[in-house]
Design a protein around this motif. Sequence first.
Motif, mmCIF file in Angstrom:
data_model
loop_
_atom_site.group_PDB
_atom_site.id
_atom_site.type_symbol
_atom_site.label_atom_id
_atom_site.label_comp_id
_atom_site.label_asym_id
_atom_site.label_seq_id
_atom_site.Cartn_x
_atom_site.Cartn_y
_atom_site.Cartn_z
ATOM 1 N N THR A 90 0.844 -1.192 0.000
ATOM 2 C CA THR A 90 0.000 0.000 0.000
ATOM 3 C C THR A 90 0.881 1.245 0.000
ATOM 4 N N PRO A 91 0.460 2.308 -0.702
ATOM 5 C CA PRO A 91 1.284 3.520 -0.788
ATOM 6 C C PRO A 91 1.634 4.105 0.576
ATOM 7 N N GLU A 92 0.689 4.040 1.530
ATOM 8 C CA GLU A 92 0.929 4.667 2.829
ATOM 9 C C GLU A 92 2.014 3.978 3.643
ATOM 10 N N ASN A 93 2.366 2.742 3.277
ATOM 11 C CA ASN A 93 3.416 2.047 4.026
ATOM 12 C C ASN A 93 4.805 2.260 3.445
ATOM 13 N N GLY A 94 4.869 2.968 2.342
ATOM 14 C CA GLY A 94 6.143 3.489 1.850
ATOM 15 C C GLY A 94 7.206 2.477 1.486
ATOM 16 N N GLY A 95 6.830 1.246 1.174
ATOM 17 C CA GLY A 95 7.813 0.265 0.723
ATOM 18 C C GLY A 95 8.814 -0.146 1.785
ATOM 19 N N VAL A 96 8.401 -0.162 3.051
ATOM 20 C CA VAL A 96 9.342 -0.551 4.115
ATOM 21 C C VAL A 96 9.565 -2.057 4.126
ATOM 22 N N VAL A 97 8.653 -2.812 3.529
ATOM 23 C CA VAL A 97 8.828 -4.257 3.347
ATOM 24 C C VAL A 97 8.880 -4.498 1.840
ATOM 25 N N ASP A 98 9.961 -5.084 1.364
ATOM 26 C CA ASP A 98 10.197 -5.197 -0.084
ATOM 27 C C ASP A 98 9.576 -6.443 -0.705
ATOM 28 N N ALA A 99 9.367 -7.465 0.092
ATOM 29 C CA ALA A 99 8.754 -8.692 -0.428
ATOM 30 C C ALA A 99 8.101 -9.443 0.727
ATOM 31 N N VAL A 100 7.060 -10.200 0.380
ATOM 32 C CA VAL A 100 6.347 -11.005 1.376
ATOM 33 C C VAL A 100 6.264 -12.435 0.874
ATOM 34 N N LEU A 101 6.785 -13.336 1.665
ATOM 35 C CA LEU A 101 6.661 -14.763 1.365
ATOM 36 C C LEU A 101 5.777 -15.403 2.424
ATOM 37 N N ASN A 102 4.994 -16.392 2.014
ATOM 38 C CA ASN A 102 4.269 -17.137 3.037
ATOM 39 C C ASN A 102 5.021 -18.432 3.329
ATOM 40 N N PHE A 103 4.559 -19.153 4.327
ATOM 41 C CA PHE A 103 5.298 -20.333 4.771
ATOM 42 C C PHE A 103 5.372 -21.413 3.695
ATOM 43 N N GLU A 104 4.341 -21.529 2.880
ATOM 44 C CA GLU A 104 4.373 -22.503 1.780
ATOM 45 C C GLU A 104 5.501 -22.158 0.807
ATOM 46 N N GLU A 105 5.595 -20.867 0.481
ATOM 47 C CA GLU A 105 6.637 -20.419 -0.448
ATOM 48 C C GLU A 105 8.029 -20.617 0.143
ATOM 49 N N LEU A 106 8.158 -20.420 1.449
ATOM 50 C CA LEU A 106 9.459 -20.616 2.098
ATOM 51 C C LEU A 106 9.945 -22.053 1.932
ATOM 52 N N LEU A 107 9.055 -23.009 2.122
ATOM 53 C CA LEU A 107 9.433 -24.410 1.978
ATOM 54 C C LEU A 107 9.871 -24.719 0.547
ATOM 55 N N ARG A 108 9.102 -24.234 -0.428
ATOM 56 C CA ARG A 108 9.480 -24.452 -1.834
ATOM 57 C C ARG A 108 10.818 -23.783 -2.137
ATOM 58 N N PHE A 109 11.021 -22.634 -1.510
ATOM 59 C CA PHE A 109 12.246 -21.881 -1.672
ATOM 60 C C PHE A 109 13.443 -22.701 -1.181
ATOM 61 N N MET A 110 13.281 -23.318 -0.004
ATOM 62 C CA MET A 110 14.343 -24.145 0.567
ATOM 63 C C MET A 110 14.629 -25.372 -0.318
ATOM 64 N N GLU A 111 13.572 -25.973 -0.828
ATOM 65 C CA GLU A 111 13.732 -27.148 -1.693
ATOM 66 C C GLU A 111 14.527 -26.793 -2.942
ATOM 67 N N ARG A 112 14.223 -25.641 -3.512
ATOM 68 C CA ARG A 112 14.923 -25.215 -4.734
ATOM 69 C C ARG A 112 16.417 -25.009 -4.474
ATOM 70 N N LEU A 113 16.724 -24.569 -3.269
ATOM 71 C CA LEU A 113 18.120 -24.339 -2.903
ATOM 72 C C LEU A 113 18.771 -25.594 -2.314
ATOM 73 N N HIS A 114 18.012 -26.708 -2.302
ATOM 74 C CA HIS A 114 18.499 -27.995 -1.779
ATOM 75 C C HIS A 114 18.925 -27.881 -0.313
ATOM 76 N N ILE A 115 18.121 -27.154 0.438
ATOM 77 C CA ILE A 115 18.364 -27.011 1.872
ATOM 78 C C ILE A 115 17.237 -27.713 2.611
ATOM 79 N N ASN A 116 17.577 -28.659 3.469
ATOM 80 C CA ASN A 116 16.588 -29.361 4.279
ATOM 81 C C ASN A 116 16.677 -28.843 5.709
ATOM 82 N N PRO A 117 15.721 -27.997 6.136
ATOM 83 C CA PRO A 117 15.803 -27.412 7.481
ATOM 84 C C PRO A 117 15.866 -28.459 8.587
ATOM 85 N N ALA A 118 15.224 -29.618 8.364
ATOM 86 C CA ALA A 118 15.207 -30.651 9.403
ATOM 87 C C ALA A 118 16.598 -31.215 9.677
ATOM 88 N N GLU A 119 17.537 -31.010 8.746
ATOM 89 C CA GLU A 119 18.903 -31.508 8.922
ATOM 90 C C GLU A 119 19.853 -30.424 9.419
#
Length: 575
Positions: free
Chosen positions: A194-223
Amino acid sequence: MKVIEIKGPTCLGCTRCLRKCEVKAIQLVNNIAEINDELCILCGTCIDACPQDAKFYLSDASKVRNWLESGRKMVLSLAPSYIGAFPGIRGKQLITAFHKAGFLAVHETAEAAAVVTSEYVKLAQSGSMNNIITSCCPAVNSLIEIYYPDLLPCLAPVASPMIAHGRYLKKLYGPDTLVVFAGPCIAKKGEAYTPENGGVVDAVLNFEELLRFMERLHINPAECEESEPDNPNPGVNKLYPTAGGIITALRSDSEFPDNQYMSFHISTISNCKNVLQELREGFYNNCVIEMSACPGGCVNGPVRPAGSSGYKNNLRIKKRTNRDPIPKKQVENFLEQTPVISCYLDKSPDFPVPSEEEIDAMLKTMGKKDKSDEMDCGACGYLTCRENAIAACQGRSSYDRCIHYLHQKATSLSNLVMEATPNLVMIIGGDLTIQEFSASCEKKFHLTRAEALGRDLVEILDDTDYAWALENKQNLRNKVVTLDEYDTIVEQNITYLKEEHALLVILIDITKQKRKEDEEYMRKLETAELAQKIIDKQMMTAQMIAGLLGETTAETKVTLNKLCRSLLGEEGDES
């Protein structure tokens, strides 16, 4: 910026999303759902509700991946619900995994929640607000801005923890730092842009996206090994994503005027709407109200990882959180870096308000002639017929979304056909009983519809052909049948209805046509017989003439022979 999109070809226009949407931000255009961004609060309910998976949300994953690959300085703000959101993974393992992925630092958003708590306490101490609604849930904030702008004075003028944290991290790591927020919420995506928040947060990921993100980077958080976040322990403020977590954090602050304010928490949009309406009516005084759009709080956000249970997450967070209030010095250090005050705006849409006359006219168009006709079944997506009529007047809905209107229209057309057709129309059930009986049948068979329904067909007609059609599941078309008892000739058409195992019977009365054809045939036959008599008479006359001519010719021949012989002197020779 559009956060939720719809795949047009995939949408079947089933209206389930509209029925689930508490704010009716969805309308059907050419039988395909469309989201009205002016009305949408980004709760994500429509995504979960869609059985065709025709809706999807904006993803920043590729953008974040490109930043990491290009070596940009990035910091992660991690929503406190991460503690119990990932089955089989401990929260501190995730911290290590995110560092491995390339984030310079990983801070818990609860760090900013502690400061937000402090601001709520200050508001309560000042007594400047009669009622205070917490401003942590962006979906609730949008709900008030769009649908209850008159209650904006009740909404705490405090930034959400995500926005406050974004401001803080930009100050702490430098304005060139890219701040990425991660949580189980879709509405955060809208809030960040939103314009009133002035771009203080540049990107938003949700938890589903984080997991896919880790998989793409071949990082297994459980290890991964466990490590601590890059922020001081936010203590009780880790409870923010749980039901009543904000209230718990407030009450843990010794300076909160508990005796001055009653406090309670509510969740789900429906409950929030009810309380907001009661606020309008002046029901509450001196209350601090924690509102969350998701049932049970953020732990039940719409985009938590698969297999994640909001209720289990709730217990995990409470079990792993100490209830100590955050040190005041820590809050002061935060506030020295950045303010947390925020302003919320009237974003109510400029839809025309239809008059009572216009609403009544629309209701009548829908077949609602008086109050008793209003079914309020909700099948159209709106709770009441009146709500649908208002939306239709505003161009956000259509009167033909009413299932009862469509049923009445279909029934009336069906009845019109049954009443008006001159053909004999019947529906015959699989047991050869009469299931439907047209007005023409009533006249022809001297039975009322009520008397005919349920009777065996054999009582009025020979049912041989009908039994054959049912047994063989076949149609019989254009068969001419004489109904001697009714002095009627019909063209019989029997159609087998597979799904109903019944027969649609249409008997076309061709009595006049057949009798006319028979009369025409008799006239032709009589004409042919008369012609034959004339021919026979002519032949006799010809034969008589021929006979007379034959006798005359023979006499003439004898006479002429005699004349010839006479002329040749033969006659004299003979003498």
